[in-house]
Design a protein around this motif. Sequence first.
Motif, short mmCIF file in Angstrom:
data_model
loop_
_atom_site.label_atom_id
_atom_site.label_comp_id
_atom_site.label_asym_id
_atom_site.label_seq_id
_atom_site.Cartn_x
_atom_site.Cartn_y
_atom_site.Cartn_z
N ALA A 110 4.58 6.65 5.19
CA ALA A 110 5.95 6.22 4.89
C ALA A 110 6.15 4.76 5.28
N ASP A 111 5.55 4.35 6.41
CA ASP A 111 5.64 2.94 6.81
C ASP A 111 4.94 2.06 5.79
N ARG A 112 3.75 2.47 5.37
CA ARG A 112 2.98 1.65 4.44
C ARG A 112 3.68 1.54 3.09
N PHE A 113 4.44 2.55 2.72
CA PHE A 113 5.19 2.52 1.47
C PHE A 113 6.55 1.85 1.63
N SER A 147 16.50 -4.59 -5.85
CA SER A 147 15.49 -4.87 -4.83
C SER A 147 14.49 -3.73 -4.69
N GLY A 148 14.52 -2.79 -5.64
CA GLY A 148 13.68 -1.61 -5.55
C GLY A 148 12.22 -1.87 -5.90
N VAL A 149 11.41 -0.87 -5.65
CA VAL A 149 9.97 -0.97 -5.86
C VAL A 149 9.47 0.28 -6.58
N VAL A 150 8.48 0.09 -7.44
CA VAL A 150 7.80 1.19 -8.11
C VAL A 150 6.43 1.34 -7.47
N TRP A 151 6.12 2.54 -7.04
CA TRP A 151 4.78 2.86 -6.53
C TRP A 151 4.07 3.68 -7.59
N LEU A 152 3.06 3.08 -8.22
CA LEU A 152 2.28 3.76 -9.23
C LEU A 152 1.09 4.41 -8.54
N LEU A 153 1.05 5.74 -8.58
CA LEU A 153 -0.01 6.51 -7.94
C LEU A 153 -0.98 7.01 -8.99
N THR A 154 -2.25 6.64 -8.86
CA THR A 154 -3.27 7.01 -9.82
C THR A 154 -4.47 7.60 -9.09
N PRO A 155 -5.19 8.52 -9.73
CA PRO A 155 -6.38 9.08 -9.09
C PRO A 155 -7.42 7.99 -8.81
N LYS A 156 -8.06 8.11 -7.67
CA LYS A 156 -9.09 7.15 -7.29
C LYS A 156 -10.29 7.26 -8.23
N GLN A 214 2.36 -6.65 -10.00
CA GLN A 214 1.64 -5.86 -8.99
C GLN A 214 1.48 -6.73 -7.75
N THR A 215 1.88 -6.17 -6.60
CA THR A 215 1.81 -6.96 -5.36
C THR A 215 0.80 -6.43 -4.36
N THR A 216 0.57 -5.13 -4.33
CA THR A 216 -0.28 -4.51 -3.32
C THR A 216 -0.95 -3.28 -3.91
N THR A 217 -2.14 -2.99 -3.44
CA THR A 217 -2.80 -1.73 -3.74
C THR A 217 -3.27 -1.14 -2.43
N LEU A 218 -3.05 0.15 -2.24
CA LEU A 218 -3.49 0.79 -1.00
C LEU A 218 -3.93 2.21 -1.27
N SER A 219 -4.67 2.77 -0.32
CA SER A 219 -5.10 4.16 -0.41
C SER A 219 -3.92 5.05 -0.04
N ALA A 220 -3.66 6.05 -0.87
CA ALA A 220 -2.53 6.95 -0.63
C ALA A 220 -3.03 8.37 -0.42
N GLY A 221 -4.13 8.49 0.29
CA GLY A 221 -4.71 9.80 0.53
C GLY A 221 -6.14 9.83 0.03
N ASP A 237 -7.44 11.32 -2.56
CA ASP A 237 -7.65 11.33 -4.01
C ASP A 237 -6.82 10.33 -4.80
N TRP A 238 -5.87 9.65 -4.15
CA TRP A 238 -4.92 8.81 -4.87
C TRP A 238 -4.90 7.38 -4.34
N ALA A 239 -4.73 6.44 -5.27
CA ALA A 239 -4.50 5.03 -4.93
C ALA A 239 -3.07 4.70 -5.34
N ALA A 240 -2.45 3.76 -4.65
CA ALA A 240 -1.08 3.38 -4.95
C ALA A 240 -1.01 1.88 -5.22
N SER A 241 -0.33 1.52 -6.29
CA SER A 241 -0.09 0.13 -6.64
C SER A 241 1.40 -0.14 -6.52
N ARG A 242 1.75 -1.15 -5.73
CA ARG A 242 3.16 -1.52 -5.55
C ARG A 242 3.53 -2.50 -6.66
N LEU A 243 4.55 -2.14 -7.42
CA LEU A 243 5.02 -2.95 -8.53
C LEU A 243 6.47 -3.32 -8.31
N VAL A 244 6.79 -4.59 -8.53
CA VAL A 244 8.17 -5.06 -8.37
C VAL A 244 8.53 -5.94 -9.55
#
Length: 145
Positions: free
Chosen positions: A16-19, A88-97, A120-127, A129-136
């Motif tokens: 939750a912090d990372r997101f 000021s919102g953000v979209v987190w796109l979660l895709t399979p690794k 796209q501003t950031t990509t991180l591991s979201a578990g 099986d999933w990767a997350a891309s931060r989109l604004v």
Amino acid sequence: MSATAGQAADGVRSLADRFGIEPGMVVMEMGYDDDVDEDLRDALADRCGELVDEDTDEVVDAVLVWYRDGDGDLVDLLVDALGPLADSGVVWLLTPKSGRDGHVEPSEISESAPTAGLAQTTTLSAGSDWAASRLVAPKAARSKR
């Protein structure tokens, strides 16, 4: 609030912090299916409260988009995610690794996001099986919305 609030006992920042999800935020979820990462969903819901679905009439602070190869047009989905999103919102796109069923090539994300009006501003591991891309929305576009 202490510096360790919201962090795991081992000092690793929680999902939750990372997101960037904070208590009281409205978080919408799109593309839910039985393959999503339930631990991630639980961590985010524990922080903000219940996740709302794409039929909400609320303005949302963040959108979680679960997207797999074959789920339809990514640009259209991202445009739909922008509809209820606060300026000021953000979209987190979660895709399979990579190597997982439904993996989405990074080039598809990097090409689709700008077409939908996002950067796209950031990509991180979201578990596991999933990767997350931060989109604004780029700042210039946010001031025009």
